[in-house]
Design an enzyme around this catalytic site. Structure first.
Site, PDB file in Angstrom:
ATOM      1  CG  ASP A  45      -2.782   9.159  11.087  1.00 13.91           C
ATOM      2  OD1 ASP A  45      -2.833  10.091  11.992  1.00 13.91           O
ATOM      3  OD2 ASP A  45      -2.533   7.903  10.747  1.00 13.91           O
ATOM      4  CE  LYS A  67       2.370  16.228   5.588  1.00 13.73           C
ATOM      5  NZ  LYS A  67       3.891  15.945   4.685  1.00 13.73           N
ATOM      6  CG  MET A 182       5.912   5.968   3.087  1.00 13.20           C
ATOM      7  SD  MET A 182       6.740   6.082   4.650  1.00 13.20           S
ATOM      8  CE  MET A 182       7.113   4.466   5.322  1.00 13.20           C
TER       9      MET A 182
END
Ligand code: SAH
Length: 513
Positions: A45, A67, A182
Site C-alpha cells: 500500500d 493510490k 484519518m
C-alpha cells in the site's frame, strides 16, 4: 506431518497479511522480514515504506495497490480477488499493509475473503501508527499523571451525519487520551463536536504526519485552535491526531525531532547493496533518506583477463584492491575456480580504505599495506614502505574503467603491473522505492557522493547542474578528493568534503564537524 503452511495448504499458496509498521523500516517485525525474504508476490500500500521491498527477492512480483498521483487505487473487491488468484497459482503472497493489518486497514475483510476461498493465511501484527507516530512526536499515549487509558477512533466519517457510527458525545465524556486516525480533513468538525459535548476547549491536541519517517511533521495546539492551525500550515494526511494532557509531555520527550539531521532530505547514491550502511546512519540521525542507487555492479566485459589472472595467481607478489566491490567480485570468481582460500598462494595484499580492508577481513585475509590517507594514488608509497616494488609482479583488481594513474606510478617504480578488471560499474536506472521521483518533484537538502563513478552516473541520469538550478538549496557532499574532482569537472564543487574518506567521515561532514 506438514512442516510449512504451503505444505498444509496442499497445492495452493499462502497469503501472509503482514503489518509493515508505521514507516521507519526498522519497525518491521522479524517475522515480517522473514516472510518478505521468501515472498513470490508482494502486494503493498501507499503507507508502506518502499525501502522494505528490498527485503523481498529481486525476482518477486511487486504489485502496488494504493493510490498514486494519476492512478486510482485497486478497488478492495478486486484486490481480494487478486490475493486469492495469486495464492491459487500456488505462490507465496505477502500482503504488506501499513501499521498493523487489523487496525483500520481492511485486513479483516481480506482475511475473511481468503477464508471464504479456502486460501491458507497468516496475519503478522505490525506496530501501529497509533502508538508509533505519537511516540516519535514525543507523546506517550498513556502516562500515570494524565490518564489511565486511551480510545482510538477513525475520523473518516462525518461526525455531523446521523449515520456516523461514532458516538461523539460519549467520546467527549470518557476520560483518557483520544486518538483519531484519518482525521485531518475533518479536524474542524471533530474538535467542535468534542467541545460541544463538554470537553475543555483548552485541551491539548497534537498531530503527527508521516510519523517515524524522515518526513515527519508535527503540530500542537488545542481543541479550540487546531483546525485553524491545520488550515494555515496546509497540514495534510496521513496523520495521527492525539487529544489529551499527554500532548504536553512533548516538550520534554521529543527525542526524534531533535536529532541533528531531522527535516533534512539526504540522497544516498551508492549501489543498492552498499547503500544500507549509509542510510541507516542517516536515518538514525533523523534524516529523510532518499536511496537512489545510481550504479550497479556487473561482470567485467573483458572477463578473459580476469580468468587468466586467476589461473596464474601463483605468479603475483602483490594484489591491490581499491574498493569493497573489487574484493567481492574478485572472490566470487576466485571461489568458482577454487574451493580453498589457500589457492591464493603467498601473495601480499594492499587495500585502499578501511571498508576494503574490512571486506578482506571477512575472509580472514589481513592487509599488508594500506595507504594512511585511503587514497588510491598513495598506494605505491604504501607498498614501497613494505618493500621495494622493483621487479615485483602486481595485480590491480579493480573496476573495468578506473583511474589510469595508478598503474603508471607503480610501473615507473619498476613493478610489473597487470590491471585486471574484476567488475564493471553500470548505470542504475530503476526506481524501486520511488525515491528518484521524489527527488525530481521535491528536491533535497543534500546529495552524498561516495565515488567518482556515482557522480558520473548520477549526472547522466539527473543532470546535476540542472537539478541544482531547479533546487538552489541543494548541497553536495563528497567522500574525498577523487569524488570532489569528478564534481568539479561538472562545475559543481562539493559544499563539503569528508576529512576522513569513509562513510563515517562523510556523515561527520554533513553534520558540519
Ligand atoms: N493500519 C494502519 C492504519 C491504517 S488507516 C496502522 O495500524 O497504523 C490510515 C491512517 O493511519 C492514516 O490516515 C493516518 O491517520 C494513520 N497513519 C498510518 N501511518 C501513519 C504515519 N506514519 N504517520 C501518521 N499517521 C499514520
Amino acid at each position: 506431518m506438514p512442516s510449512t503452511l504451503t505444505e498444509m495448504s496442499g497445492k495452493t499458496g499462502v497469503v501472509y497479511l503482514v503489518g509493515a509498521g508505521p514507516g521507519d523500516s526498522g519497525l518491521l517485525t522479524m517475522r515480517g522480514g522473514e516472510l518478505l525474504g521468501r515472498a513470490e508476490v508482494v502486494v503493498y500500500d501507499a503507507l508502506v515504506n518502499p525501502d522494505l521491498l528490498r527485503l523481498a527477492p529481486k525476482d518477486a512480483e511487486f504489485i502496488y495497490a494504493g493510490k498514486r498521483a494519476n492512478t486510482r487505487a485497486i478497488p478492495q473487491g478486486e484486490l481480494n480477488q487478486l490475493l486469492v488468484a495469486k495464492a491459487q497459482e500456488g505462490r507465496t503472497v505477502v500482503r504488506l499493509k501499513g501499521g498493523d493489518p487489523y487496525v483500520f486497514g481492511r485486513g479483516g475483510e481480506e482475511a475473511e475473503e481468503l477464508r471464504l476461498a479456502d486460501v491458507c493465511f497468516e496475519v503478522v501484527p505490525g506496530i501501529t501508527s497509533i502508538v508509533a507516530a505519537t511516540n516519535y512526536a514525543g507523546i506517550p499515549i498513556t502516562h500515570r499523571d494524565f490518564c489511565s487509558g486511551f480510545t482510538v477512533v477513525t475520523g473518516h466519517e462525518d461526525p455531523t451525519k446521523d449515520t456516523s457510527s461514532i458516538d461523539w458525545e460519549h467520546l467527549a465524556k470518557i476520560s483518557g487520551t483520544k486518538v483519531v486516525l484519518m482525521g485531518v480533513e475533518r479536524i474542524g468538525v471533530i474538535s467542535e463536536q468534542l467541545i460541544t459535548h463538554g470537553m475543555d476547549p483548552a485541551t491539548p491536541v497534537g498531530m503527527v504526519r508521516w510519523g517515524t519517517t524522515g518526513r515527519q511533521e508535527s503540530l500542537t495546539g488545542t481543541l479550540e485552535t487546531i483546525a485553524e492551525q491545520v488550515a494555515q500550515k496546509g497540514f495534510k494526511a496521513p496523520a495521527v491526531t492525539v487529544i489529551g494532557g499527554v500532548v504536553g509531555l512533548r516538550e520534554k520527550l521529543n527525542w526524534f525531532e531533535e536529532r541533528p539531521l531531522f527535516a533534512q532530505r539526504v540522497v544516498a547514491t551508492r549501489t543498492r547493496t552498499q547503500a544500507s550502511q549509509l542510510s541507516r546512519r542517516l536515518l538514525e540521525l533523523g534524516a529523510d533518506v532518499l536511496e537512489i542507487p545510481t550504479i550497479k555492479i556487473g561482470p567485467p566485459k573483458r572477463k578473459e583477463v580476469l580468468v587468466e589472472a586467476i589461473a596464474a595467481l601463483g605468479e603475483y607478489d602483490w594484489m591491490v584492491f581499491t574498493s569493497p566491490n573489487g574484493v567481492t567480485s574478485f572472490f566470487d570468481y576466485f571461489f568458482r575456480a577454487f574451493d580453498d582460500i589457500r589457492a591464493l598462494g603467498n601473495l601480499r595484499i594492499a587495500a585502499v580504505g578501511p571498508a576494503t580492508a574490512a571486506k578482506l577481513s571477512e575472509l580472514r585475509l589481513r592487509v599488508d599495506a594500506m595507504p594512511r590517507k585511503y587514497l588510491t594514488d598513495e598506494i605505491a608509497g604504501a607498498i614501497q614502505e613494505f618493500e621495494s616494488v622493483e621487479n615485483l609482479k602486481i595485480m590491480l583488481a579493480r573496476a573495468e574503467v578506473a583511474n589510469p594513474e595508478l598503474p603508471k606510478e607503480l610501473i615507473s617504480l619498476g613493478a610489473i603491473v597487470d590491471d585486471v578488471p574484476v567488475y564493471e560499474t553500470l548505470i542504475e536506472t530503476e526506481d524501486h522505492n520511488g525515491a528518484a521521483a521524489r527527488l525530481l518533484e521535491e528536491g533535497a537538502d543534500w546529495i552524498t557522493f561516495t565515488s567518482s563513478s556515482t557522480v558520473q552516473h548520477f549526472h547522466e541520469r539527473f543532470d546535476l547542474p540542472a537539478l541544482k538550478e531547479k533546487y538552489p538549496k541543494l548541497r553536495l557532499a563528497s567522500i574525498g578528493p577523487e569524488t570532489s574532482k569528478a564534481l568539479a569537472a561538472l562545475r559543481e564543487p562539493p559544499t563539503v568534503e569528508a576529512t576522513e574518506h569513509t562513510i563515517d567521515g562523510l556523515v561527520e561532514a554533513l553534520l558540519g564537524r
